[in-house]
Design an enzyme around this catalytic site. Structure first.
Site, short mmCIF file in Angstrom:
data_model
loop_
_atom_site.label_atom_id
_atom_site.label_comp_id
_atom_site.label_asym_id
_atom_site.label_seq_id
_atom_site.Cartn_x
_atom_site.Cartn_y
_atom_site.Cartn_z
N PHE A 12 1.98 -4.60 -11.51
CA PHE A 12 3.17 -5.10 -10.81
C PHE A 12 3.08 -6.63 -10.59
O PHE A 12 3.87 -7.39 -11.15
CB PHE A 12 3.30 -4.31 -9.50
CG PHE A 12 4.09 -4.99 -8.43
CD1 PHE A 12 5.36 -5.50 -8.69
CD2 PHE A 12 3.56 -5.13 -7.15
CE1 PHE A 12 6.08 -6.14 -7.69
CE2 PHE A 12 4.28 -5.75 -6.15
CZ PHE A 12 5.54 -6.27 -6.42
N ASP A 57 -11.46 -2.47 -19.81
CA ASP A 57 -11.80 -2.09 -18.44
C ASP A 57 -12.77 -3.15 -17.89
O ASP A 57 -13.84 -3.36 -18.49
CB ASP A 57 -12.45 -0.70 -18.48
CG ASP A 57 -12.76 -0.16 -17.10
OD1 ASP A 57 -13.15 -0.95 -16.22
OD2 ASP A 57 -12.62 1.07 -16.91
N TYR A 144 -11.57 0.86 -1.32
CA TYR A 144 -10.75 -0.33 -1.59
C TYR A 144 -11.15 -1.47 -0.65
O TYR A 144 -11.45 -2.58 -1.11
CB TYR A 144 -9.28 0.05 -1.38
CG TYR A 144 -8.29 -1.05 -1.71
CD1 TYR A 144 -8.02 -1.41 -3.02
CD2 TYR A 144 -7.58 -1.70 -0.69
CE1 TYR A 144 -7.08 -2.39 -3.32
CE2 TYR A 144 -6.64 -2.68 -0.98
CZ TYR A 144 -6.40 -3.03 -2.29
OH TYR A 144 -5.46 -4.00 -2.58
P1 NAD Z 1 -0.99 -2.55 -9.71
O1 NAD Z 1 -1.66 -1.23 -9.55
O2 NAD Z 1 0.40 -2.58 -10.22
O3 NAD Z 1 -1.86 -3.50 -10.64
C1 NAD Z 1 -3.24 -3.37 -10.83
C2 NAD Z 1 -3.51 -3.51 -12.32
O4 NAD Z 1 -4.93 -3.46 -12.55
C3 NAD Z 1 -2.88 -2.39 -13.14
O5 NAD Z 1 -2.23 -2.93 -14.26
C4 NAD Z 1 -4.08 -1.53 -13.53
O6 NAD Z 1 -3.87 -0.81 -14.72
C5 NAD Z 1 -5.16 -2.58 -13.64
N1 NAD Z 1 -6.52 -2.05 -13.52
C6 NAD Z 1 -7.00 -1.18 -12.58
N2 NAD Z 1 -8.28 -0.94 -12.78
C7 NAD Z 1 -8.65 -1.68 -13.87
C8 NAD Z 1 -9.87 -1.85 -14.59
N3 NAD Z 1 -11.00 -1.21 -14.23
N4 NAD Z 1 -9.88 -2.69 -15.66
C9 NAD Z 1 -8.75 -3.32 -16.04
N5 NAD Z 1 -7.57 -3.19 -15.41
C10 NAD Z 1 -7.53 -2.38 -14.33
O7 NAD Z 1 -1.09 -3.26 -8.28
P2 NAD Z 1 -0.60 -4.70 -7.80
O8 NAD Z 1 0.18 -4.48 -6.57
O9 NAD Z 1 0.01 -5.47 -8.92
O10 NAD Z 1 -1.97 -5.37 -7.36
C11 NAD Z 1 -2.59 -6.39 -8.11
C12 NAD Z 1 -3.76 -6.97 -7.32
O11 NAD Z 1 -3.28 -7.53 -6.10
C13 NAD Z 1 -4.82 -5.93 -6.95
O12 NAD Z 1 -6.10 -6.52 -7.10
C14 NAD Z 1 -4.52 -5.65 -5.51
O13 NAD Z 1 -5.68 -5.24 -4.82
C15 NAD Z 1 -4.01 -6.99 -5.03
N6 NAD Z 1 -3.15 -6.81 -3.84
C16 NAD Z 1 -1.89 -6.31 -3.95
C17 NAD Z 1 -1.12 -6.13 -2.82
C18 NAD Z 1 0.29 -5.60 -2.88
O14 NAD Z 1 0.89 -5.38 -1.83
N7 NAD Z 1 0.90 -5.41 -4.02
C19 NAD Z 1 -1.65 -6.44 -1.56
C20 NAD Z 1 -2.96 -6.91 -1.49
C21 NAD Z 1 -3.69 -7.11 -2.63
#
Ligand code: NAD
Ligand code: UDP
Length: 310
Positions: A12, A57, A144
């Site tokens: 996202f 990964d 997490y």
């Molecule tokens: P998301 O789940 O859409 O994106 C995470 C991405 O990481 C996905 O594309 C997933 O396929 C990929 N991924 C997961 N494990 C993986 C691995 N082992 N190797 C390679 N790719 C991997 O979530 P998001 O909301 O886009 O979050 C992105 C980052 O921002 C994350 O690190 C999350 O912790 C951080 N974050 C997001 C929020 C929020 O509200 N959206 C808040 C705090 C932190």
């Protein structure tokens, strides 16, 4: 032109970040294992010769040549990160070790997408960066929260021990187009339920609060953090507007014009009661202040999901 690696780039937030970095004239290498994302998030970027996609990964080493790294790879929705909690910790911790090792070898600047979850169920409100947090180390959210806390530890140890150029941002609840419809997070759940005319489920009383940042604002803050050299962080990035989950449900019903009713479900264990970022540091050091109000951001998000679910 810089060559920039975005891990979790098909997710996202990652997909919006890749788009922004390309529009600023950079080359982008998007690395993702598609655990929680869909190819359609970045399908429109594939024809761009400055964009490259690699299925990988991050718990495994990666050998590439880049100038900057944004480390976002990690499931972010409670439903997804609790699905395989051991893998979640591995992704945060081994992923950080691998990306920091890469940054050290190629002398790249590296930004960690950390989270407000490092504050746990906060005893201080609003949350400032100096607050150490209140995290249950053995609960269902620990994979997490503690994974992300350990990643921060690693970032700061690489900074002190190896002079690595690190940046750490703590992201608060972010929403917008390209959230996965089955992601399980509150904004996508409510919008999808409202558009389908299904009941909206409030966990607990719905009186718990969150602060919601629109994804474009967040991406602006992340890029501003990477591009300045005054501070390494951690810096909170979030919209300080604070709403109860019940208020969010009411706004979504109003903005969609839905006839959905509200139902109550049990509150998940360790669900934080209140959350709001203090963004004084981001304002002062990055000149960053979110511009998109919740109603505007929700309207754009609703438009997106209308297109998705027909
Ligand atoms: P998301 O789940 O859409 O994106 C995470 C991405 O990481 C996905 O594309 C997933 O396929 C990929 N991924 C997961 N494990 C993986 C691995 N082992 N190797 C390679 N790719 C991997 O979530 P998001 O909301 O886009 O979050 C992105 C980052 O921002 C994350 O690190 C999350 O912790 C951080 N974050 C997001 C929020 C929020 O509200 N959206 C808040 C705090 C932190
Ligand atoms: N929540 C809810 N209904 C849902 C999804 C979430 O009431 O369908 C609540 C959840 O219990 C939490 C808040 O909304 O209090 C935000 O949940 P989310 O999973 O989006 O992220 P969190 O901030 O808890 O990581």
């Amino acid at each position: 032109m810089k060559r920039i690696l975005v891990t979790g780039g098909a997710g996202f937030i990652g997909s919006h970040l890749c788009e922004r970095l390309l529009s600023r004239g950079n080359e982008v290498l998007c690395v993702d294992n598609f655990f929680t994302s869909r190819r359609q998030n970045i399908a429109h970027l594939l024809p761009n010769p400055s964009f490259e996609l690699m299925r990988h990964d991050v718990t495994w080493p990666l050998y590439v040549e880049v100038d900057e790294i944004y480390n976002l790879a990690c499931p972010a929705s409670p439903v997804h990160y609790q699905f395989d909690p051991v893998q979640t910790t591995k992704t945060s911790v081994h992923g950080a070790i691998n990306m920091l090792g890469l940054a050290k070898r190629v002398k790249a600047k590296i930004l960690q997408a950390s989270t407000s979850e490092v504050y746990g169920d906060p005893a201080q409100h609003p949350q400032v960066e100096s607050y150490w947090g209140n995290v249950n180390p053995i609960g269902p959210r620990a994979c997490y929260d503690e994974g992300k806390r350990c990643a921060e530890t690693l970032f700061f140890d690489y900074y002190r021990q190896h002079d690595l150029r690190i940046r750490v941002v703590r992201i608060f609840n972010t929403y917008g187009p390209r959230m996965h419809p089955n992601d399980g997070r509150v904004v996508s759940n409510f919008v999808v339920a409202a558009l389908k005319g299904e009941p909206i489920a409030l966990y607990g009383s719905g009186e718990q609060t969150r602060s919601f940042c629109y994804v474009d604002d967040l991406v602006t803050g992340m890029v501003a953090m990477m591009e300045q050299d005054a501070i390494v962080g951690p810096v909170n990035l979030g919209n300080p507007g604070e709403f109860t989950i019940r208020e969010l449900a009411e706004m979504v019903i109003e903005l969609t014009g839905s006839k959905s009713g509200i139902v109550f479900k049990p509150l998940p264990q360790d669900d934080p009661v209140r959350r709001r970022p203090d963004i004084t540091l981001a304002k002062e050091k990055l000149g960053w202040d979110p511009a998109i109000a919740i109603r505007e951001g929700l309207a754009r998000t609703i438009d997106y999901f209308r297109g998705q679910i027909g």
